[in-house]
Write an enzyme that holds these catalytic residues in place. Structure first.
Site, PDB file in Angstrom:
ATOM      1  N   LEU A   1       0.702  -0.947  -0.090  1.00 47.85           N
ATOM      2  CA  LEU A   1       0.132  -0.539  -0.200  1.00 47.85           C
ATOM      3  C   LEU A   1       0.459   1.151  -0.160  1.00 47.85           C
ATOM      4  CD1 LEU A   1      -2.700  -0.554   2.311  1.00 47.85           C
ATOM      5  CD2 LEU A   1      -3.397  -0.572  -0.281  1.00 47.85           C
ATOM      6  N   ASP A   2       0.426   2.340  -0.661  1.00 46.03           N
ATOM      7  CA  ASP A   2       1.434   3.309  -1.197  1.00 46.03           C
ATOM      8  C   ASP A   2       1.481   4.114   0.658  1.00 46.03           C
ATOM      9  OD1 ASP A   2       1.888   3.135  -3.329  1.00 46.03           O
ATOM     10  OD2 ASP A   2       0.076   4.496  -4.618  1.00 46.03           O
ATOM     11  N   PRO A   3       2.298   5.101   0.791  1.00 50.95           N
ATOM     12  CA  PRO A   3       2.248   5.782   2.186  1.00 50.95           C
ATOM     13  C   PRO A   3       0.897   6.439   2.340  1.00 50.95           C
ATOM     14  CG  PRO A   3       4.681   5.853   1.446  1.00 50.95           C
ATOM     15  CD  PRO A   3       3.503   5.019  -0.030  1.00 50.95           C
TER      16      PRO A   3
END
Length: 337
Positions: free
Chosen positions: A67-69
């Site tokens: 998951l992206d930041p």
């Protein structure tokens, strides 16, 4: 984040000397199973993994799907024996809740990038519904440059940060459904909230950008949350803050056994003799129907031995636990009873 834990107090210094600081040395231990983390905003998946690994004092851990930041939500963290079955959830279908900021394109297709284009938002809710439905079913997507996909050993986002554009092949994915949860088309900053159910490998940022182009105004993601992966939903997750507030025993109790990753598998249970032979890698014969995905257990005491498939009445090992992993998993489950 291995150094994210609390530091020890200062040690006594010799007269006239300086006080030295000693960092806490984490005593690692075998932990087996899966913890469903609600990944917080701002942390990368690996940073979240390292934080939870430190809190559990686990020897071995990995996550199932980046998951992206700027994304939050369901991130299964696999420990020990469970890491052998992480591919099951890497391949699982996903569901996301996302917000599209309409009328603005950014360099990264999300709120992290710079606005590179602005256009007026001039369409009706009916036109929005029609545009969204165009993207359901099997579609092709070109992976974004700002992604963890690798080329020659480097993530695409590393090339993107260096200003290098890499040619990417389109991927075939399936969008099972897109639901419009809310639309604020007349707001100062028009937005639409969507829920998307999709196959593995789907880039929601790319989907959002493509929907924006179909509407003629451009768009980027201003929020993204994974609400489901396989059979795991957000209601089952625990936050980092909650874990930090728990005792060691409470944290360990949050770890589900490795077989939680194999919930959709056919179950085969073996007696002691066949269990020992299977665990050594030998095929077993029995009156089983053909099955592609099988979870294999020992009968007494009941313990997961590994995964397999059945063909022509033959049970063929796929991934096996080691005898220590079987024993340690059993001990851990008894502690959590």
């Amino acid at each position: 984040m291995e150094s994210a834990g609390p530091s020890q107090g200062a040690t006594a210094a010799p007269k006239g000397g300086k006080v030295s600081q000693q960092k806490a040395k984490v005593q690692r231990r075998p932990v087996h199973g899966v913890l469903l983390l609600d990944k917080p905003l701002g942390l990368s998946s690996n940073q979240a993994l390292q934080k939870v690994k430190w809190l559990l004092r686990a020897e071995k851990a990995g996550h199932t799907g980046t998951l992206d930041p700027l994304a939050t939500g369901v991130l299964p963290i696999c420990f020990g024996a469970a890491t052998k079955f992480s591919q099951v959830h890497l391949d699982a279908d996903k569901a996301y809740a996302t917000t599209l900021r309409l009328g603005q394109k950014t360099s990264t297709a999300d709120a992290e990038g710079e606005v590179i284009e602005e256009r007026p938002v001039q369409f009706t809710v009916e036109q929005l519904e029609e545009a969204v439905q165009r993207f359901t079913g099997p579609i092709s997507q070109v992976p974004p440059m700002h992604s963890a996909l690798k080329k020659d050993g480097k993530a695409l986002y590393e090339y993107a940060r260096a200003g290098i554009e890499i040619e990417r092949e389109a991927r075939h994915v399936t969008i099972y459904s897109i639901q419009i949860v809310a639309a604020r088309l007349d707001a100062e900053c028009p937005e639409v909230d969507l829920e998307v159910a999709c196959s593995k490998g789907t880039y929601i940022r790319t989907l959002g950008e493509d929907i924006g182009e179909a509407l003629g105004c451009g768009a980027h993601l201003s929020a993204l949350r994974r609400i489901r992966t396989g059979g795991f939903g957000q209601a089952q997750c625990v936050t980092v803050a909650a874990l930090e507030a728990m005792s060691d025993a409470e944290r360990l109790a949050c770890v589900q056994p490795p077989e939680a990753l194999l919930a959709g598998h056919t179950v085969v249970t073996l007696d002691a003799d066949n269990a020992a032979r299977f665990l050594s890698g030998m095929r077993r014969r029995g009156a089983w129907g053909d099955a592609d995905a099988v979870a294999v257990f020992a009968e007494q005491p009941r313990a997961l031995l590994g995964s397999a498939h059945v063909k022509g009445g033959e049970l063929i090992p796929t991934r096996l636990l080691s005898p220590p992993e079987v024993s340690e998993s059993l001990q851990q489950q008894l502690m959590n009873v």
